[in-house]
Design a protein around this motif. Sequence first.
Motif, PDB file in Angstrom:
ATOM      1  N   ALA A  73       0.826  -1.210   0.000  1.00 35.07           N
ATOM      2  CA  ALA A  73       0.000   0.000   0.000  1.00 35.07           C
ATOM      3  C   ALA A  73       0.859   1.258   0.000  1.00 35.07           C
ATOM      4  O   ALA A  73       1.931   1.289   0.562  1.00 35.07           O
TER       5      ALA A  73
ATOM      6  N   SER B  55       2.798   4.650   2.888  1.00 38.76           N
ATOM      7  CA  SER B  55       3.220   3.742   3.952  1.00 38.76           C
ATOM      8  C   SER B  55       2.867   4.349   5.303  1.00 38.76           C
ATOM      9  O   SER B  55       2.708   5.558   5.412  1.00 38.76           O
ATOM     10  N   PRO B  56       2.802   3.515   6.344  1.00 41.76           N
ATOM     11  CA  PRO B  56       2.604   4.074   7.681  1.00 41.76           C
ATOM     12  C   PRO B  56       3.759   5.009   8.041  1.00 41.76           C
ATOM     13  O   PRO B  56       4.885   4.799   7.593  1.00 41.76           O
TER      14      PRO B  56
ATOM     15  N   TRP C  21       1.215  -1.720   9.350  1.00 41.62           N
ATOM     16  CA  TRP C  21       1.027  -2.035   7.922  1.00 41.62           C
ATOM     17  C   TRP C  21      -0.326  -2.692   7.688  1.00 41.62           C
ATOM     18  O   TRP C  21      -0.999  -2.374   6.701  1.00 41.62           O
TER      19      TRP C  21
ATOM     20  N   LEU D 113      -3.222  -0.374   7.212  1.00 47.82           N
ATOM     21  CA  LEU D 113      -3.329   0.236   5.882  1.00 47.82           C
ATOM     22  C   LEU D 113      -3.755  -0.759   4.818  1.00 47.82           C
ATOM     23  O   LEU D 113      -4.536  -0.432   3.937  1.00 47.82           O
TER      24      LEU D 113
END
Length: 154
Positions: free
Chosen positions: A108, A111-112, A148, A151
Amino acid sequence: MTRCPECGALAHTHSCEELFHTVLALDHSRRPPWGPLHGVTVSCFLLQHPSRLPAPRRLPCWEILHTYLGEGVFATARLTERSRRANSHRNAGSAPADTVPDVPTPSATPSPTSFSVTITDVAQDGTFPADGFPERVTAWAKATVTAWRALVIA
């Protein structure tokens, strides 16, 4: 104080990069408790600093963390060795294996940028003390997967 733009850690006396080099030196000694957790520490760092890891290369790190959290450090040895061989200059350009657990993968974007445990927490005073190191790495792995997953599944 400055925060790391990728993991959100407060930069105390050492940057995330400096801490990573310190833990790598300990990992490469192959002595417990650092050596056996090499693949886990590298995977946590790279997934928390994704600019260093293109999305297609996240799969092995993701697999290592899930295996470690589900089956323990000894189960990650084969995966870590496979990743180490793939990362070798002799294997430049080789594709990672596609044997990821049945979980969503962290591709994704964005990213965080915030994790409940970062390399600064694992480092404590910047030296990565042996006492409690495995427990801190486990907390780091859980925090990485949790951020992660939030997300990926969202």
